[in-house]
Design an enzyme around this catalytic site. Structure first.
Site, PDB file in Angstrom:
ATOM      1  NE  ARG A  36      -3.111  -0.581   2.936  1.00  0.00           N
ATOM      2  CZ  ARG A  36      -4.689  -0.841   2.758  1.00  0.00           C
ATOM      3  NH1 ARG A  36      -5.621   0.786   2.294  1.00  0.00           N
ATOM      4  NH2 ARG A  36      -5.142  -1.926   2.706  1.00  0.00           N
ATOM      5  N   GLY A  40      -0.479  -0.130   8.108  1.00  0.00           N
ATOM      6  CA  GLY A  40      -1.551   0.194   9.375  1.00  0.00           C
ATOM      7  C   GLY A  40      -2.786  -0.985   7.899  1.00  0.00           C
ATOM      8  N   GLY A  41      -2.787  -1.131   7.039  1.00  0.00           N
ATOM      9  CA  GLY A  41      -3.962  -1.528   6.437  1.00  0.00           C
ATOM     10  C   GLY A  41      -5.249  -1.481   6.332  1.00  0.00           C
ATOM     11  CE  LYS A  52     -15.387   3.662  13.267  1.00  0.00           C
ATOM     12  NZ  LYS A  52     -15.220   1.994  13.503  1.00  0.00           N
ATOM     13  N   GLY A 116       4.294  -9.353  -1.704  1.00  0.00           N
ATOM     14  CA  GLY A 116       5.332 -10.397  -1.879  1.00  0.00           C
ATOM     15  C   GLY A 116       4.450 -11.341  -1.861  1.00  0.00           C
ATOM     16  N   GLY A 184     -25.447  -3.754   7.798  1.00  0.00           N
ATOM     17  CA  GLY A 184     -24.705  -3.963   8.652  1.00  0.00           C
ATOM     18  C   GLY A 184     -23.300  -2.397   8.725  1.00  0.00           C
ATOM     19  CB  ILE A 273     -23.077  -6.996   0.718  1.00  0.00           C
ATOM     20  CG1 ILE A 273     -22.518  -6.949  -0.068  1.00  0.00           C
ATOM     21  CG2 ILE A 273     -24.533  -5.600   0.515  1.00  0.00           C
ATOM     22  CD1 ILE A 273     -22.306  -7.775  -1.631  1.00  0.00           C
ATOM     23  CG  HIS A 446     -23.189   7.541  41.964  1.00  0.00           C
ATOM     24  ND1 HIS A 446     -23.751   7.450  41.162  1.00  0.00           N
ATOM     25  CD2 HIS A 446     -23.185   9.166  42.592  1.00  0.00           C
ATOM     26  CE1 HIS A 446     -24.835   8.588  41.515  1.00  0.00           C
ATOM     27  NE2 HIS A 446     -24.170   9.023  41.808  1.00  0.00           N
TER      28      HIS A 446
END
Ligand code: FAD
Ligand code: NAI
Length: 467
Positions: A36, A40-41, A52, A116, A184, A273, A446
């Site tokens: 890439r 970090g993929g 996020k 690879g 999903g 999907i 609390h």
């Protein structure tokens, strides 16, 4: 002469990079190969982190318009700067990617930018991004090549108007009409982002419920809340095709069980999907590796593909989650170093980062019923939690399921603000084989939202004191 390594890791996502760091810590000579150009993929570049970043920013944008006034905060007109919102997302991604490069150096992990390919036992060829090839020799190969989006026949992803997660995270303008295929995790998270930023969102789902892996009671509550937030669901519906005109898209749908077809107008369609393992051109066959019909690499017991060949993360069975890939990678590094390494997939938590969040671990009610396991249920609503009421964040509940007779916790299912953090408490309890009474008798500060977890645990034995 070829370089000799202890471990060659193919793929620099959470599975690969965590395996590399742990192997480095354990004194193994290790290299991680990633084509890439960035570490970090999927997670860091086009998954967990950018989604996020947009969920956080779009939540604040929504809160500034719809919640601040009620808290006594006047803002004047709130405006969207999508370019800046995307820039802060890119900034978060960039910083974290660099962070992994730093951790590689710190732990003496070599990093090669390239593709690879396994040539046979102990041999990996790298087609370098800068040009040329290099052959590495190694005692162990770890496959951590991750996954890619599943596609629908006849619907071609162009990443401009018909997009996968990649395009969905980088739209150049807020689409007026957005159709999501799949209710999903991506469907709900990305649907939330773009709805908050102003899109009219329709989610088309093949099944007759949203979020199939979630506990049905959580999913039902979520569906009700998301509808109130403006999302439209077309459940039990299949997409038969998407027609493109110069400026518009026409999404053809029909009931999954058969019936009259209809068409939805859209400016952008997000296809979400599911995902499938990515093993293209990997040379798996050269070491006798096999995949099942879905392309999932077959592993025996502890991540083993063949002698000296291991696989981790999204490309093997188990939940397709970053922390699962991380745990797999860590376990494999430890196994290679001669230590024990095991991951209990039943205790891998799931979190959906919508507002409110959803989180769960262990078995849900449907799974326990199907397995014929008798259980007791304790449930506590955030409406009765003092911190939730103070913060005006009263949606949702915590549910704890414990084995009848022994009280051992079998699962926890939550929907509410901050439950993505709260689930960790139950994961640890379950790792230690705790009973619901163990949580019920542990002091919780609390006023905190996590008191709802304690009250739900008390409710298992019928003594929740605050409702
Ligand atoms: P990947 O992260 O896919 O990494 C594999 C890497 O290997 C890739 O970078 C790829 O380029 C590289 N590669 C592949 N083949 C080769 C080769 N031959 N040579 C060199 N390199 C190669 N999970 C969560 O837990 N929490 C979340 O909030 C979350 N949000 C998500 C949001 C979205 C939109 C998506 C799509 C996913 C999300 N996920 C989330 C899932 C998470 O991203 C994956 O489970 C995780 O990235 C899997 O890690 P991995 O290392 O197995 O694979
Ligand atoms: P998913 O598996 O979560 O959901 C796919 C949905 O699409 C399901 O509800 C399924 O029934 C539906 N579907 C399948 N085929 C369909 C069809 N032809 N027409 C209509 N609906 C159809 O997959 P998603 O959302 O693509 O995400 C992929 C994976 O990425 C997740 O399973 C998860 O592992 C990971 N992820 C995790 C996140 C998190 O942890 N917060 C966030 C986003 C993704």
């Amino acid at each position: 002469m070829a370089d000799m390594y202890d471990v060659v890791i193919i793929g620099g996502g959470p599975g690969g990079y965590n395996c590399a760091i742990r192997a480095g810590q354990l004194g193994l000579k290790v290299v991680c190969i990633e084509y890439r150009g960035k570490l970090g993929g999927t997670c860091l570049n086009v998954g967990c982190i950018p989604s996020k970043a947009l969920l956080h920013a779009s939540h604040l944008f929504d809160a500034a318009q719809n919640e601040f006034a009620g808290l006594g905060i006047k803002t004047g007109k709130v405006e969207l700067d999508l370019t800046q919102m995307m820039a802060q997302k890119a900034d978060a991604v960039e910083g974290l990617t660099k962070g992994i490069e730093f951790l590689f150096k710190k732990n003496k992990v070599d990093y090669l930018k390239g593709r690879g390919k396994i040539l046979g036992p102990g041999k990996v060829e790298v087609e370098l991004l800068e040009g040329g090839k290099q052959v590495l020799e190694t005692r162990h190969i770890v496959i951590a090549t991750g996954s890619e989006p599943a596609t629908l026949p006849g619907i071609e992803i162009d990443e401009e108007r018909i997009v996968s997660n990649v395009g969905a995270l980088s739209l150049k303008a807020v689409p007026k009409k957005l159709v999501l295929i799949g209710a999903g995790v991506i469907g709900l998270e990305m649907g939330s982002v773009w709805a908050r930023l102003g899109s009219e969102v329709t989610v088309v789902e093949y099944l007759d419920r949203i979020l199939p892996p979630a506990d049905a009671e959580v999913a039902k509550d979520a569906e009700r809340i998301f509808k109130k937030q403006g999302l439209t669901f077309k459940l039990g519906t299949k997409v038969t095709g998407v027609e493109k005109t110069k400026t518009k898209l026409k999404v053809n749908i029909e009931p999954a069980k058969g019936g009259d077809a209809e068409a939805l107008d859209a400016d952008v369609v997000i296809v979400a999907i599911g995902r499938k393992p990515y093993t293209e051109g990997l040379g798996l066959e050269t070491v006798g590796g096999k995949t099942d019909k879905r392309g999932v690499i077959e592993v025996t017991g502890h991540f083993k593909v063949a002698e000296g060949v291991w696989a981790v993360g999204d490309c093997i069975p188990g939940p397709m989650l970053a922390h699962k890939a991380e745990d797999d990678g860590t376990a494999v590094a430890e196994l290679i170093a001669g230590k024990a390494g095991h991951v209990d997939y039943n205790l891998v938590p799931s979190v959906v980062y919508t507002n409110p969040e959803m989180a769960w671990v262990g078995k849900n009610e449907e799974e326990l019923k199907a397995a014929g396991i008798e259980y007791v249920k304790g449930k506590f609503p955030f409406m009765a939690n003092s911190r939730a009421r103070t913060n005006h964040e009263t949606l949702g509940f915590v549910k704890i399921l414990a084995e009848k007779g022994t009280d051992k916790i079998l699962g926890a299912h939550m929907i509410g603000t901050g439950v993505g953090e709260m689930i960790a408490e139950v994961v640890i309890a379950m790792e230690f084989g705790a009973s619901s009474e163990d949580i019920a008798r542990s002091s919780h500060a609390h006023p905190t939202l996590s008191e709802a977890v304690r009250q739900a645990a008390m409710a298992v034995e019928g003594w929740a004191m605050q409702m």
